[in-house]
Design a protein around this motif. Structure first.
Motif, short mmCIF file in Angstrom:
data_model
loop_
_atom_site.label_atom_id
_atom_site.label_comp_id
_atom_site.label_asym_id
_atom_site.label_seq_id
_atom_site.Cartn_x
_atom_site.Cartn_y
_atom_site.Cartn_z
N LYS A 90 0.85 -1.19 0.00
CA LYS A 90 0.00 0.00 0.00
C LYS A 90 0.89 1.24 0.00
O LYS A 90 1.88 1.33 0.74
N LEU A 91 0.56 2.18 -0.87
CA LEU A 91 1.38 3.38 -1.05
C LEU A 91 0.78 4.63 -0.42
O LEU A 91 1.45 5.65 -0.32
N SER A 92 -0.49 4.56 -0.04
CA SER A 92 -1.15 5.73 0.52
C SER A 92 -2.29 5.31 1.43
O SER A 92 -2.90 4.25 1.24
N PRO A 137 4.14 3.96 3.14
CA PRO A 137 4.18 2.72 2.35
C PRO A 137 4.50 1.50 3.22
O PRO A 137 5.32 1.58 4.13
N LEU A 138 3.82 0.39 2.90
CA LEU A 138 3.96 -0.81 3.71
C LEU A 138 3.70 -2.04 2.84
O LEU A 138 2.69 -2.11 2.14
N THR A 139 4.62 -3.00 2.90
CA THR A 139 4.50 -4.23 2.14
C THR A 139 3.95 -5.33 3.03
O THR A 139 4.42 -5.52 4.16
N LEU A 140 2.97 -6.07 2.53
CA LEU A 140 2.27 -7.06 3.33
C LEU A 140 1.96 -8.31 2.53
O LEU A 140 1.78 -8.27 1.32
N VAL A 141 1.89 -9.43 3.24
CA VAL A 141 1.26 -10.64 2.74
C VAL A 141 0.04 -10.89 3.62
O VAL A 141 0.17 -11.04 4.83
N ALA A 142 -1.12 -10.88 3.01
CA ALA A 142 -2.36 -11.13 3.74
C ALA A 142 -2.97 -12.44 3.27
O ALA A 142 -2.93 -12.76 2.09
N SER A 162 -15.80 -3.16 -8.40
CA SER A 162 -16.52 -3.39 -9.67
C SER A 162 -16.04 -2.47 -10.78
O SER A 162 -16.74 -2.25 -11.76
N GLY A 163 -14.82 -1.94 -10.64
CA GLY A 163 -14.26 -1.08 -11.68
C GLY A 163 -14.87 0.30 -11.74
O GLY A 163 -14.66 1.02 -12.73
N THR A 164 -15.58 0.70 -10.69
CA THR A 164 -16.25 2.01 -10.72
C THR A 164 -15.85 2.94 -9.58
O THR A 164 -16.09 4.15 -9.67
N SER A 165 -15.26 2.42 -8.51
CA SER A 165 -14.96 3.27 -7.34
C SER A 165 -13.93 2.60 -6.45
O SER A 165 -13.55 1.45 -6.66
N LEU A 166 -13.48 3.33 -5.43
CA LEU A 166 -12.58 2.83 -4.39
C LEU A 166 -11.32 2.19 -4.99
O LEU A 166 -10.93 1.08 -4.64
N PHE A 167 -10.65 2.93 -5.86
CA PHE A 167 -9.50 2.39 -6.58
C PHE A 167 -8.26 2.34 -5.68
O PHE A 167 -7.98 3.26 -4.92
N PHE A 168 -7.53 1.24 -5.80
CA PHE A 168 -6.41 0.95 -4.92
C PHE A 168 -5.16 1.72 -5.34
O PHE A 168 -4.81 1.76 -6.52
N ASN A 169 -4.46 2.27 -4.33
CA ASN A 169 -3.21 2.98 -4.55
C ASN A 169 -2.08 2.14 -3.99
O ASN A 169 -1.79 2.18 -2.78
N GLY A 170 -1.46 1.35 -4.84
CA GLY A 170 -0.38 0.48 -4.38
C GLY A 170 0.04 -0.50 -5.45
O GLY A 170 -0.48 -0.50 -6.56
#
Length: 272
Positions: free
Chosen positions: A122-124, A179-184, A233-241
């Motif tokens: 995650k970058l932000s 920024p933080l790198t994770l395995v979930a 669903s490709g319409t909102s809440l887009f991931f920054n990372g």
């Protein structure tokens, strides 16, 4: 350096004998493995022109499980960038409108259990975002799950939400800021007795402090839906990372296999 070091072909095994393809999907289990490896990412949806250079736009990412649940994006302006330094590989959305979805519905309805793994950075924390949805929205679609990163602006939290006939979630307490790198990873069991056994997340190979949210997942099996990565669903809440290996596996998964898969994803993510 953050990256995803593969160092293995799809058929090879790490020391200890674990193979994600045969060990997770060798008995006909449904789901997928999206590794972003060279030779598994393409500049066209017909899968004829491979991505070969840093910042090539990804039209298709192969599922190497053998199930054919590839991810695609037909609109060029909404494609992730494939990034590499020659050793490591990941997908980078623009956090504005980039996303990918499975080529068709993923048939998970034979089971009320699902295990998922993801390597990402995650970058932000500036906006709520969805890295992964197994339906257009978990809020209303029975038999689906979502990873929300972060749960709230600047919260440092991750939400593992799910829905059977009821909607519930397990939120981590605040993790380190981006920024933080994770395995979930997360085991979902709609038939569990309570949220504590219905949604069982792990971060970097261990159970984090959790705050339950919502209700029991209720009843029913997982559904057959199109899956999405990078946004709801490709319409909102887009991931920054950065998005690394993604694995979804229908049915029950043993604790030993969960841990072995976490180690495999981590060997390509470098989180812990």
């Amino acid at each position: 350096m953050y990256g995803f070091g593969y160092g293995l072909t799809m058929r090879s095994r790490r020391a200890g004998g674990f193979s994600p393809v045969s060990d997770l999907f060798g008995s006909g289990e449904q789901g997928y493995i999206i590794p972003w490896l060279p030779g598994t990412v393409w500049k066209d949806t017909a899968r004829t022109v491979p991505c070969t250079a840093h910042d090539d736009l990804i039209a298709c990412a192969d599922d190497i499980s053998g199930n054919g649940n590839h991810y695609i994006q037909s609109v060029q302006s909404k494609r992730f960038k494939w990034q590499t330094d020659g050793t490591y590989y990941w997908a980078l959305p623009d956090a504005f409108d980039d996303f990918m979805s499975t080529v068709s519905s993923v048939p998970l309805s034979a089971s009320d259990k699902l295990t998922v793994w993801a390597g990402f950075r995650k970058l932000s924390e500036a906006a709520v975002s969805v890295i992964w949805d197994t339906s257009p929205t978990t809020i209303t679609n029975n038999g689906s799950i979502a990873f929300v990163v972060p749960t709230a602006v600047n919260s440092g939290q991750i939400s593992f939400s799910g829905r059977g006939t009821g909607l519930g979630g397990q939120n981590t307490t605040a993790l380190a800021s981006a920024p933080l790198t994770l395995v979930a990873s997360c085991v979902y069991d709609i038939a569990g007795a309570s949220l504590a056994t219905e949604i069982m997340p792990r971060i970097n190979g261990a159970v984090p402090p959790l705050v339950p949210a919502g209700s029991s997942l209720g009843s029913g099996n997982f559904g057959n839906y199109t899956h999405y990565i990078g946004g709801r669903s490709g319409t909102s809440l887009f991931f920054n990372g950065r998005i690394g290996p993604l694995i979804a596996r229908g049915g029950a998964t043993s604790a030993a296999l969960i841990a072995a898969t976490e180690q495999w994803v981590n060997s390509k993510t470098g989180a812990f």
